[in-house]
Design an enzyme around this catalytic site. Sequence first.
Site, PDB file in Angstrom:
ATOM      1  CE  LYS A 106      20.635 130.670  29.318  1.00 52.91           C
ATOM      2  NZ  LYS A 106      20.875 129.225  29.192  1.00 52.91           N
ATOM      3  CB  SER A 362      19.241 121.809  36.528  1.00 58.12           C
ATOM      4  OG  SER A 362      20.442 122.539  36.552  1.00 58.12           O
TER       5      SER A 362
END
Length: 428
Positions: A106, A362
């Site tokens: 992240k 994704s």
Amino acid sequence: MAKVLNPFQIAQAQLDEAAKYLGLDEATHEILRWPMREFWFTIPVRMDDGKVKVFHGFRVQHNDARGPCKGGIRFAANETIDTVRALAMWMTWKCAVVDIPLGGGKGGCVVDPAQLSEGEKERLCRGWVDRIWKNIGPLADVPAPDVGTTKQMMGWMMDEYCRLAGRFVPNVITGKPVGACGSQGRTEATGFGVIFTIREAMKALNMRSADCVAAIQGFGNVGQYAAIGFKKFLGGNVACVSCWDYKDKTAYTYSHPDGVDAELLQTITDQYGTIDKEKAEALGYIVEPGDAWISKDVDVLIPAALEGQINADTVNRISPRVKLIAEAANGPTTTEADRVLQERGIYVIPDFLANAGGVTVSYFEQVQGTYNFYWDLEEVQKRLDDKMTSAFWAVHKMHEEKKVYTRLAAYLVSVKRVVEAMKLRGWV
Ligand code: NAD
């Protein structure tokens, strides 16, 4: 007074429970409790007034046992390293629960993107990549959009990486615009994925979807497509949606006597998910305070905005009619509230299962980019539905077999898969 845990401590506590249940050895548990590595950096950006402003950026790589790290970049004024660490860990579980060959990562930047001009945003995005490009890449760590970042920003970031690397590398980042190596269906993926898990949960709970009403918090990327999908795929009704209003610096809940028309509301919503209040009132919408969504008399609650929204203060306002909560946002439920939901027997589809549609598409985007062959929308949505459906039933089966809460069941499915990869690779 109960100790308030930050998001990373919550993520660690959730893992600890699963580790105890699975009887993980100390080394395996310790590896999983911490990020594999993390980067903190400063990003100088020339602002439109000619002055240089310095922004703070992060990238956290939690675990790559099952594949390259994967996870979004958040641009938020209150971003902290601990939020990014928690989200990176949750990405590891998210990729594992939908069984895609990726790990968890992240990124973040401490900035309110709404305060930047388009040029400033582009320079910040390029600056973020300049600082980290040697440590990301298709076989290392692949960022994507999240709160406060957009498709356009992913396009600039991919371009900057290609410029620095001196070659065309579309798979360094996902969530790019269609037409610049993006995938069909990525925009709708998270919201529609939430709906596919709700559809399966309704089958498990014998709920008739067409008779069900939902209340949604948030009307950004996820909230909009969850609202559209609730009608389109389930035939149900959406009682309200809510959003933050930048002008009034407060949140509002919007409901309509005939139910929310999400597609119409989209036409009066800005790129940050803020509904134009005056225009909504002119369309007959009733405007209530931001927290009104949680006490609506509905069957399903879909928190799709921020973390910590179902907490000790709000959980007792949930109507007795609510049977199902789909955690579209990351970490929307605090530990105390979670206990109350369990006691009340409300079925919770935990965040990293419910909102795994975004990372699933994704992944499809990466696959298409690698083959340089792009699928149509129908194919993307069919494959997304298959992945979300089998992930839901893997977790539900664990929940029934082991008689554990659904959140723990999701952890058991994911942690087992990650640990298996760590063992097979000889880490532990
Ligand atoms: P977004 O920025 O597009 O939208 C956020 C929405 O929440 C906006 O409508 C905003 O007005 C609203 N909001 C903010 N504060 C609020 C408040 N106090 N009360 C009510 N509404 C408020 O973000 P998003 O991409 O839709 O993400 C929403 C959540 O879903 C986040 O937790 C994010 O981490 C998670 N998520 C997003 C994706 C994705 O693909 N976009 C994938 C997985 C998880």
